[in-house]
Write a protein that holds these residues in place. Structure first.
Motif, PDB file in Angstrom:
ATOM      1  N   ALA A 377       0.831  -1.200   0.000  1.00 43.19           N
ATOM      2  CA  ALA A 377       0.000   0.000   0.000  1.00 43.19           C
ATOM      3  C   ALA A 377       0.869   1.254   0.000  1.00 43.19           C
ATOM      4  N   ILE A 378       0.436   2.277  -0.712  1.00 47.05           N
ATOM      5  CA  ILE A 378       1.184   3.533  -0.841  1.00 47.05           C
ATOM      6  C   ILE A 378       0.573   4.581   0.083  1.00 47.05           C
ATOM      7  N   ASP A 379       1.420   5.259   0.825  1.00 51.76           N
ATOM      8  CA  ASP A 379       0.972   6.344   1.694  1.00 51.76           C
ATOM      9  C   ASP A 379       0.692   7.590   0.849  1.00 51.76           C
ATOM     10  N   GLY A 380      -0.409   8.267   1.167  1.00 50.56           N
ATOM     11  CA  GLY A 380      -0.749   9.492   0.465  1.00 50.56           C
ATOM     12  C   GLY A 380      -1.323  10.519   1.412  1.00 50.56           C
ATOM     13  N   MET A 400      -8.517  29.806  -3.178  1.00 52.92           N
ATOM     14  CA  MET A 400      -8.339  28.416  -2.772  1.00 52.92           C
ATOM     15  C   MET A 400      -6.920  27.930  -3.055  1.00 52.92           C
ATOM     16  N   TYR A 401      -6.452  27.033  -2.188  1.00 53.94           N
ATOM     17  CA  TYR A 401      -5.185  26.336  -2.420  1.00 53.94           C
ATOM     18  C   TYR A 401      -5.374  24.872  -2.048  1.00 53.94           C
ATOM     19  N   ALA A 402      -4.779  23.973  -2.861  1.00 54.46           N
ATOM     20  CA  ALA A 402      -4.890  22.540  -2.605  1.00 54.46           C
ATOM     21  C   ALA A 402      -3.591  21.852  -2.972  1.00 54.46           C
ATOM     22  N   THR A 403      -3.300  20.741  -2.303  1.00 58.43           N
ATOM     23  CA  THR A 403      -2.091  19.976  -2.611  1.00 58.43           C
ATOM     24  C   THR A 403      -2.303  18.513  -2.263  1.00 58.43           C
ATOM     25  N   ALA A 404      -1.533  17.651  -2.927  1.00 56.92           N
ATOM     26  CA  ALA A 404      -1.526  16.218  -2.641  1.00 56.92           C
ATOM     27  C   ALA A 404      -0.107  15.704  -2.853  1.00 56.92           C
ATOM     28  N   MET A 405       0.294  14.698  -2.076  1.00 54.39           N
ATOM     29  CA  MET A 405       1.641  14.135  -2.222  1.00 54.39           C
ATOM     30  C   MET A 405       1.589  12.658  -1.851  1.00 54.39           C
ATOM     31  N   PHE A 406       2.517  11.882  -2.448  1.00 50.64           N
ATOM     32  CA  PHE A 406       2.529  10.440  -2.242  1.00 50.64           C
ATOM     33  C   PHE A 406       3.948   9.984  -1.920  1.00 50.64           C
ATOM     34  N   GLY A 416       8.754   7.379 -12.659  1.00 49.84           N
ATOM     35  CA  GLY A 416       7.804   8.017 -13.574  1.00 49.84           C
ATOM     36  C   GLY A 416       6.419   8.204 -13.010  1.00 49.84           C
ATOM     37  N   VAL A 417       6.242   8.021 -11.702  1.00 48.84           N
ATOM     38  CA  VAL A 417       4.925   8.191 -11.081  1.00 48.84           C
ATOM     39  C   VAL A 417       4.832   9.566 -10.433  1.00 48.84           C
ATOM     40  N   THR A 418       3.593  10.004 -10.167  1.00 47.54           N
ATOM     41  CA  THR A 418       3.361  11.323  -9.570  1.00 47.54           C
ATOM     42  C   THR A 418       3.805  11.345  -8.111  1.00 47.54           C
ATOM     43  N   GLU A 419       4.616  12.326  -7.789  1.00 48.96           N
ATOM     44  CA  GLU A 419       5.028  12.519  -6.402  1.00 48.96           C
ATOM     45  C   GLU A 419       4.104  13.507  -5.692  1.00 48.96           C
ATOM     46  N   ARG A 420       3.719  14.593  -6.399  1.00 47.90           N
ATOM     47  CA  ARG A 420       2.851  15.601  -5.774  1.00 47.90           C
ATOM     48  C   ARG A 420       2.179  16.451  -6.840  1.00 47.90           C
ATOM     49  N   SER A 421       1.158  17.151  -6.416  1.00 48.36           N
ATOM     50  CA  SER A 421       0.513  18.165  -7.251  1.00 48.36           C
ATOM     51  C   SER A 421       0.025  19.274  -6.331  1.00 48.36           C
ATOM     52  N   GLN A 422      -0.175  20.445  -6.905  1.00 45.68           N
ATOM     53  CA  GLN A 422      -0.699  21.576  -6.146  1.00 45.68           C
ATOM     54  C   GLN A 422      -1.405  22.524  -7.103  1.00 45.68           C
ATOM     55  N   SER A 423      -2.290  23.359  -6.551  1.00 47.04           N
ATOM     56  CA  SER A 423      -3.019  24.312  -7.398  1.00 47.04           C
ATOM     57  C   SER A 423      -3.519  25.489  -6.584  1.00 47.04           C
ATOM     58  N   TRP A 424      -3.652  26.626  -7.282  1.00 44.76           N
ATOM     59  CA  TRP A 424      -4.273  27.845  -6.756  1.00 44.76           C
ATOM     60  C   TRP A 424      -5.485  28.174  -7.623  1.00 44.76           C
ATOM     61  N   HIS A 425      -6.521  28.728  -6.996  1.00 38.90           N
ATOM     62  CA  HIS A 425      -7.722  29.123  -7.732  1.00 38.90           C
ATOM     63  C   HIS A 425      -8.277  30.407  -7.116  1.00 38.90           C
ATOM     64  N   ALA A 426      -8.713  31.312  -7.949  1.00 39.24           N
ATOM     65  CA  ALA A 426      -9.348  32.550  -7.488  1.00 39.24           C
ATOM     66  C   ALA A 426     -10.510  32.860  -8.420  1.00 39.24           C
ATOM     67  N   ASN A 427     -11.653  33.196  -7.853  1.00 34.87           N
ATOM     68  CA  ASN A 427     -12.812  33.469  -8.707  1.00 34.87           C
ATOM     69  C   ASN A 427     -13.644  34.622  -8.180  1.00 34.87           C
ATOM     70  N   ARG A 447       1.898  19.459 -11.648  1.00 38.60           N
ATOM     71  CA  ARG A 447       2.112  18.056 -11.290  1.00 38.60           C
ATOM     72  C   ARG A 447       3.594  17.740 -11.408  1.00 38.60           C
ATOM     73  N   GLN A 448       4.128  17.042 -10.395  1.00 36.75           N
ATOM     74  CA  GLN A 448       5.557  16.730 -10.351  1.00 36.75           C
ATOM     75  C   GLN A 448       5.752  15.229 -10.193  1.00 36.75           C
ATOM     76  N   LEU A 449       6.686  14.674 -10.973  1.00 40.20           N
ATOM     77  CA  LEU A 449       6.998  13.256 -10.902  1.00 40.20           C
ATOM     78  C   LEU A 449       8.141  13.002  -9.925  1.00 40.20           C
ATOM     79  N   GLU A 450       8.382  11.730  -9.616  1.00 43.27           N
ATOM     80  CA  GLU A 450       9.449  11.361  -8.687  1.00 43.27           C
ATOM     81  C   GLU A 450      10.841  11.704  -9.233  1.00 43.27           C
ATOM     82  N   ASP A 451      10.957  11.852 -10.553  1.00 45.78           N
ATOM     83  CA  ASP A 451      12.262  12.219 -11.127  1.00 45.78           C
ATOM     84  C   ASP A 451      12.425  13.729 -11.242  1.00 45.78           C
TER      85      ASP A 451
END
Length: 468
Positions: A377-380, A400-406, A416-427, A447-451
């Motif tokens: 199992a992968i920690d996220g 808004m701000y959001a992020t995820a990492m694995f 070649g897998v995703t390590e993290r992603s992040q985003s900003w939003h304003a409306n 989006r950022q990969l492990e490499d």
């Protein structure tokens, strides 16, 4: 007196007698004809009177029958169950002929038109894919040469338009029943003529929710009990803070009692092959359902909730006869905090072992295969925070701000897998009339990969939405 005179006098009575004898039959015949004519007229008058009496009797019978029918309808209306509070009838009799008496029917939804222009740094998102319709971090292209980005591209669509139907019934004893079904036009099947942008732009209806509830019990497809829908930001995009959001709809059996809710939900295992040698796949081999538990507290200040998730992962390799299992667990803390009448903060923090398919539309995998075929199992982890401010009843804005990492084991997943992603939003959203929203939103995602390769997305999105 002469003989001629005597004869003359004798002839007069005789002539009178003869004349009478001759006229009497004619007079008798004349009297008989008049009587017959009078009798005929009398008979005709009797028939007309009889017809009038018969018509009057029929009319009186119809009046009595109509009065009786009206009395029966009025009695039935008085005996019918009252319409539940807040539900106004649209006609005197039910429109749900097969439902229990007193069932209230409701219908609603919204029409939403989205228009967006997107610029990605490392190549274009494939035309027709989900990433062209809303912000999906897993769809952000990542490559070694940013010169391949090309020009920005524009998309218009109305696929997130939605409708729902609900039937609500309360028994005399107080038991509450609900049947609910909801659909939109995103995710339906496509073919050469359906869903293409060449001419028709037609899309299949797609099931979102379909469930029944009985008091504290719920059975059917709806939002996962592990997801806090009430904490989602007020976004122009379909989700907005996708990176850090728990987002799953699936079939389940749920029980709710006071602040607590528990559920058994549809299981599924996503697997990344060893060293990412091949596409990620779903096994469909699970036996145990996903288990969730949630505790919720709320008030005028907002709400706060904690949810837990326990999962089993399983993969059976029929070719080799290998049967592998793994387990995982995750935790989510989220809520909404009101700051006065014009501001609120919405947030979520999520993390755990094997959280993959629940977080960010499956940005990461639940598990990865080891060299021997076993599962790990992968920690996220992920989260978001959003600030909403209302300038007036008609104008509001959101930041808004959001992020995820694995935490990938690169010896198993490769680089070649995703390590993290992040985003900003304003409306900014303008509502010139109730239920009508006109909004514009700026988004930046990465989006950022492990490499350490990464790709960026820039998007301006507008929408017109009318709810009903």
């Amino acid at each position: 007196m002469t003989t001629s005179s005597v004869l003359s006098m004798a002839r007069r009575p005789l002539a009178a007698a003869v004349l009478f004898a001759l006229l009497a039959p004619g007079a008798a015949l004349a009297a008989t004809a008049k009587e017959k004519e009078l009798e005929a007229r009398i008979a005709q008058l009797e028939q007309q009177v009889q017809a009038l009496l018969s018509a009057q009797q029929q009319q009186q019978t119809q009046i009595v029958q109509t009065q009786s029918a009206v009395t029966e309808v009025q009695a039935a209306q008085k005996a019918a169950p009252a319409v539940p509070a807040g539900k106004q009838p649209i006609q005197s009799t039910t429109i749900m002929t097969a439902a229990n008496p007193g069932t209230a029917f409701s219908y609603g939804g919204f029409i939403k038109m989205d228009a967006m222009a997107t610029d990605t740094s490392d190549g274009k998102i494939a035309d027709g894919s989900s990433g062209r319709l809303f912000y999906l971090p897993s769809a952000i292209p990542v490559g070694a040469n940013s010169a391949r980005s090309g020009d920005p591209y524009t998309d218009f669509h109305a696929q997130f338009s939605r409708f729902w139907l609900s039937a609500d019934h309360t028994t005399d004893s107080g038991d509450k029943f609900k049947a609910y079904i909801e659909a939109d036009f995103f995710g339906g099947g496509n073919n050469a003529l359906v869903g293409n942008e060449t001419s028709t732009n037609t899309y299949a209806v797609s099931l979102r929710q379909a469930y029944i509830s009985w008091n504290n019990w719920l059975a059917g497809q709806t939002w996962s009990n592990f997801q806090d829908v009430a904490a989602l930001p007020d976004a122009v995009d379909f989700v907005g803070t996708t990176d850090g959001t728990i987002f799953v709809r699936q079939a389940q059996l749920r029980y709710t009692k006071g602040p607590w809710s528990f559920s058994l939900e549809n299981p599924q295992t996503t697997v990344t092959p060893f060293l990412n040698n091949g596409a990620r796949f779903n096994t469909g081999d699970n036996v145990a359902p996903d288990l969730t538990a949630r505790w919720l507290t709320k008030g005028d200040w907002g709400h706060f909730t904690v949810a837990a998730l326990v999962r089993q992962f399983k993969y059976e390799n029929v070719a080799t006869g290998q049967d592998e299992t793994e387990s995982g667990a995750a935790l989510s803390v989220s809520g909404k905090f009101n700051i006065g009448k014009s501001d609120d903060i919405r947030y979520a923090v999520n993390g755990g072992k094997g959280i993959g398919r629940y977080l960010a539309f499956g940005l990461g995998s639940d598990t990865v295969q080891a060299a021997d075929g076993s599962l790990e199992a992968i920690d996220g982890y992920g989260g978001f925070v959003a600030w909403r401010h209302a300038f007036s009843p008609k104008v509001r804005t959101n930041l808004m701000y959001a992020t995820a990492m694995f935490d990938n084991d690169k010896a198993l997943t490769g680089f070649g897998v995703t390590e993290r992603s992040q985003s900003w939003h304003a409306n900014v959203i303008y509502s010139p009339f109730p239920k009508l929203d006109i909004g514009a939103e700026l988004s930046w995602g990465q989006r950022q990969l492990e490499d350490d390769r990464e790709g960026d997305l820039k998007r301006i999105q507008t929408h017109v939405k009318f709810s009903f």
